[in-house]
Structure formats: structure tokens, C-alpha cells
Design a protein around this motif. Structure first.
Motif, short mmCIF file in Angstrom:
data_model
loop_
_atom_site.label_atom_id
_atom_site.label_comp_id
_atom_site.label_asym_id
_atom_site.label_seq_id
_atom_site.Cartn_x
_atom_site.Cartn_y
_atom_site.Cartn_z
N VAL A 40 9.50 -2.88 5.70
CA VAL A 40 8.30 -2.83 4.87
C VAL A 40 8.57 -3.49 3.53
O VAL A 40 9.50 -3.12 2.82
N GLN A 41 7.77 -4.50 3.19
CA GLN A 41 7.87 -5.13 1.88
C GLN A 41 7.12 -4.26 0.87
O GLN A 41 5.91 -4.13 0.94
N LEU A 42 7.86 -3.65 -0.06
CA LEU A 42 7.27 -2.68 -0.98
C LEU A 42 6.82 -3.34 -2.28
O LEU A 42 7.54 -4.14 -2.87
N SER A 43 5.62 -3.00 -2.70
CA SER A 43 5.10 -3.43 -3.98
C SER A 43 5.34 -2.31 -5.00
O SER A 43 5.80 -1.21 -4.65
N GLN A 44 5.03 -2.57 -6.25
CA GLN A 44 5.19 -1.53 -7.27
C GLN A 44 4.32 -0.32 -6.94
O GLN A 44 4.74 0.83 -7.10
N ARG A 45 3.11 -0.57 -6.45
CA ARG A 45 2.19 0.52 -6.13
C ARG A 45 2.68 1.34 -4.94
O ARG A 45 2.71 2.57 -5.00
N THR A 46 3.05 0.67 -3.84
CA THR A 46 3.50 1.41 -2.65
C THR A 46 4.82 2.11 -2.90
O THR A 46 5.07 3.19 -2.35
N PHE A 47 5.69 1.52 -3.72
CA PHE A 47 6.96 2.17 -4.04
C PHE A 47 6.70 3.49 -4.77
O PHE A 47 7.32 4.51 -4.47
N ALA A 48 5.78 3.48 -5.72
CA ALA A 48 5.47 4.69 -6.48
C ALA A 48 4.75 5.72 -5.63
O ALA A 48 5.02 6.92 -5.72
N ALA A 49 3.85 5.27 -4.76
CA ALA A 49 3.01 6.20 -4.00
C ALA A 49 3.71 6.77 -2.77
O ALA A 49 3.44 7.91 -2.37
N GLU A 50 4.64 6.01 -2.16
CA GLU A 50 5.20 6.42 -0.88
C GLU A 50 6.70 6.67 -0.89
O GLU A 50 7.22 7.33 0.01
N VAL A 51 7.41 6.14 -1.90
CA VAL A 51 8.87 6.19 -1.85
C VAL A 51 9.48 7.05 -2.96
O VAL A 51 10.23 7.99 -2.68
N ASP A 52 9.21 6.72 -4.19
CA ASP A 52 9.85 7.37 -5.34
C ASP A 52 9.54 8.87 -5.36
O ASP A 52 8.38 9.27 -5.48
N PRO A 53 10.55 9.74 -5.23
CA PRO A 53 10.30 11.20 -5.20
C PRO A 53 9.70 11.74 -6.49
O PRO A 53 9.17 12.84 -6.51
N ARG A 54 9.74 10.96 -7.56
CA ARG A 54 9.17 11.41 -8.83
C ARG A 54 7.65 11.22 -8.87
O ARG A 54 6.97 11.88 -9.66
N THR A 55 7.13 10.35 -8.02
CA THR A 55 5.71 10.02 -8.10
C THR A 55 4.97 10.03 -6.77
O THR A 55 3.74 9.96 -6.75
N ASN A 63 0.53 16.61 13.79
CA ASN A 63 -0.06 17.93 13.57
C ASN A 63 -0.91 18.00 12.31
O ASN A 63 -1.42 19.07 11.97
N GLY A 64 -1.06 16.87 11.61
CA GLY A 64 -1.92 16.86 10.44
C GLY A 64 -1.35 17.53 9.21
O GLY A 64 -2.02 17.64 8.18
N ARG A 65 -0.09 17.97 9.27
CA ARG A 65 0.52 18.63 8.12
C ARG A 65 1.01 17.61 7.11
O ARG A 65 1.41 16.52 7.48
N PRO A 66 0.99 17.95 5.83
CA PRO A 66 1.50 17.02 4.82
C PRO A 66 3.01 16.83 4.99
O PRO A 66 3.73 17.77 5.30
N LYS A 67 3.47 15.59 4.79
CA LYS A 67 4.88 15.33 5.04
C LYS A 67 5.32 14.07 4.30
O LYS A 67 4.55 13.14 4.12
N PHE A 68 6.60 14.05 3.87
CA PHE A 68 7.17 12.86 3.26
C PHE A 68 7.99 12.10 4.30
O PHE A 68 8.37 12.65 5.34
N THR A 69 8.27 10.84 4.02
CA THR A 69 9.03 9.98 4.93
C THR A 69 10.41 9.71 4.34
O THR A 69 10.54 9.52 3.13
N ALA A 70 11.42 9.68 5.20
CA ALA A 70 12.75 9.26 4.78
C ALA A 70 12.79 7.73 4.79
O ALA A 70 12.10 7.08 5.58
#
Length: 342
Positions: A156-171, A180-187
């Protein structure tokens, strides 16, 4: 001996170093005699064999002995051909400074050695070919490229927006799990890289593509991301990246201080920097940091507080006031909609 007859095995002159011993000469001769590689000399032969292909085709466009890289890749290409013939992939060589010079001009091949894979879909030729851009020109690398490396990259080519929204644990924010529709983070396995001026970065690009393919094949719940630090210098600086390439594993349950955790960084001095070495490293960290799958309150109650904290982080739950085990259990149970077993 050289043959330009369509459909006959390609036979190149035996390299001079092969004459240093009888054994090396014998090995070279055996490789040539058994070689399934075809010789391309004319555009019509290329059309008949490659353009009208019903199977994938890997073609090496090469030059004479004056081209050192060409003489180095030639035996590796033949070795790869011996493997690819059992995987329904054809192989061919075109000598661009000899019998195939006009062919190479028509195809606009202007650099050597040049390797192209021509794929098929449902038995039909697809596209105009995919260039091999790997720095590793070994037989194994060529085989991987021809059998899966040409496929669309799963990096995945990450942009500043996607890095902040999907990757960085601070944001980042949790997403809905598709099962199952449950909220979850990705490794994530993250490659912080730079431009073409960074030779090691360019060498690692195809390796990470192969790592992403292996992760997908193993059905691991891990994404592979790429951050271009030439373009996103501010982002790379914020997470402490100072040298390139830099590879990091970010667990699904990563905390805000994960960027300073050296145990999550890939150490190329202690491990192999090929796809197998990086995949093994990612697999071990994934197994170490993976949160358990929970379906009932009873299962929660059997976990330690450390494991409960992983679940809180992985599912993006608010447990900032939790101190005792029963408080973690209550928050997770409510957040995941769990019920006790009957």
C-alpha cells in the motif's frame, strides 16, 4: 553454436570462465543441452512465439560479452527456465547486438540486460509485458517474478492522510472488521524508503513486494505499507526515521510509544535482507503481538491483564480509567458485544 530457427533451443557460446575446469564445462554443457530457452531473432518469430502466446513468457533481451551484467544473468536465466518449464511459463533470449538487433529496435529495447514477462489470462495474451526491475538477478528471483512478481503489488502506497488515519497509533481510528463488524486496528509491516538516489532502497522495493505476496498467501491479518520519505519528509521525521531503507513492524495493538521501540525494527545486520528473512521476522512478531480471538466473557476472564490491554488497543476501546482486571473485562465485553457462555 547459435541457432535462430524458431522453436529450437537457444545455445549461447560457453563463457570463457567455464573452461577453467572439466566439471564446470560439463555443467555448462548439460545446462545448454537441457535448456528449454528459445532463440528469438526476427520480429515474426517474436510475434509467433510471444505475441500469440497461450502461456506466460519470460524473455531476456541481451547483448554480447562486452556487457558484463548480460554474461552474469545468462546462466541464471537458463537455470530459471528449467524451473519455469514445469510451471507453464515459456522462456526466450534475443541477442540485441547480433541476430536480433532489428527485433530489439522495433521493440525499443535500449538497455541491457532487459527482462520482460508477458502474462496471459485464461489462455489469452494480456498486455504488452511487465519489465523486471529487480537488483537481485538470481534464478530464484527470476522465477518468483515470472510466477507471481508481475502481479499487482499488494504493498500500500501511504499518503500523509492515510498514514495518520490508518497507521500511526497516535492518530488512527479503528475500522469495522469485515467478519463481525467489530471495530479493529490493522497490523502493518512498513517500509520507509527514499528515491532512486538510494540504491539499497531500490534493492528492497521488489523484496517488499514479495513479502506482501507471502503475507497474503498465508492469510495473515497484516498489511504492508510504503512511505516515500522524499515526499513525506515531515511524516518520517515525526516517527524518528533517520536512515533509509527502514523497516518496522507495527502491531495491531501498538501503543503511542511504538515508534521508539527498537524491538519492532528490522535489523538487517542480524537477519537476511531477502524476502524470506523479512517474512520470517514479520511472522515471528505477528505471532508474538497478536491479540487472542475472543468470543465469550468466560474467555476474557481467563486472560492476563497484559493480554486484555492488547485487546483494548487492537479494538480501539476507551479504557483509560481501567485499573483492575474486572474493569478491562467489562469494557471489552461491552465493546465487542460479548455474552457469557451458557
Amino acid at each position: 553454436y547459435n541457432s535462430s530457427v524458431d522453436g529450437t533451443p537457444a545455445v549461447d557460446a560457453v563463457p570463457s570462465e567455464a573452461w577453467q575446469s572439466r566439471s564446470s564445462l560439463a555443467n555448462e554443457v548439460r545446462m545448454i543441452v537441457k535448456s528449454p530457452v528459445r532463440r528469438l531473432a526476427t520480429f515474426q518469430q517474436w510475434r509467433d512465439l510471444v505475441a500469440a502466446r497461450t502461456q506466460g513468457f519470460l524473455v531476456l533481451y541481451t547483448a554480447g560479452e562486452w556487457c558484463g551484467p548480460c554474461t552474469q544473468i545468462s546462466p541464471e536465466f537458463r537455470n530459471a527456465a528449467l524451473t519455469l518449464q514445469h510451471q507453464q511459463v515459456g522462456t526466450a533470449i534475443a541477442s540485441c547486438d547480433a541476430d536480433a538487433s532489428e527485433l530489439c529496435e522495433q521493440l525499443r529495447i535500449d538497455g541491457y540486460p532487459h527482462v520482460v514477462f508477458y502474462p496471459v489470462t485464461d489462455g489469452r495474451a494480456e498486455g504488452s509485458g511487465v519489465n523486471f526491475d529487480g537488483f537481485d538477478r538470481s534464478a530464484g528471483s527470476l522465477v518468483r517474478f515470472a510466477t507471481r512478481g508481475y502481479l499487482p503489488s499488494r504493498v500500500v502506497q501511504l499518503s500523509q492522510r492515510t498514514f495518520a488515519a490508518e497507521v500511526d497509533p497516535r492518530t488512527r481510528t479503528a475500522h469495522a472488521d469485515g467478519t463481525n463488524g467489530r471495530p479493529k486496528f490493522t497490523a502493518w509491516v512498513l517500509l520507509f524508503t527514499a528515491g532512486q538516489w538510494c540504491g539499497p532502497c531500490m534493492q528492497l522495493e521488489p523484496v517488499m513486494k514479495d513479502v506482501a505476496a507471502q503475507i497474503h498467501e498465508r492469510a495473515m491479518s497484516v498489511s504492508v505499507g510504503r512511505i516515500d520519505c522524499d515526499q513525506l519528509r515531515h511524516v518520517c521525521g515525526q516517527v524518528g526515521v533517520q536512515g533509509y531503507p527502514h523497516v518496522v513492524y507495527l502491531p495491531a495493538a501498538a501503543h503511542s510509544q511504538a515508534w521508539s521501540d527498537s524491538s519492532l525494527e528490522f535489523n538487517g545486520q542480524q537477519r537476511r535482507r531477502d524476502s524470506a528473512g523479512i517474512f520470517e521476522w514479520a511472522w515471528q512478531l505477528h505471532e508474538t503481538h497478536a491479540a487472542p480471538e475472543i468470543t465469550s466473557v468466560t474467555q476474557l476472564q481467563k486472560l492476563r491483564v497484559k493480554q486484555l490491554k492488547k485487546l483494548v488497543m487492537q479494538h480501539g476501546l476507551d479504557c483509560r480509567t481501567c485499573a483492575e482486571k474486572h474493569e478491562f473485562v467489562a469494557v471489552i465485553s461491552k465493546g465487542l458485544g460479548l455474552k457469557d457462555e451458557l
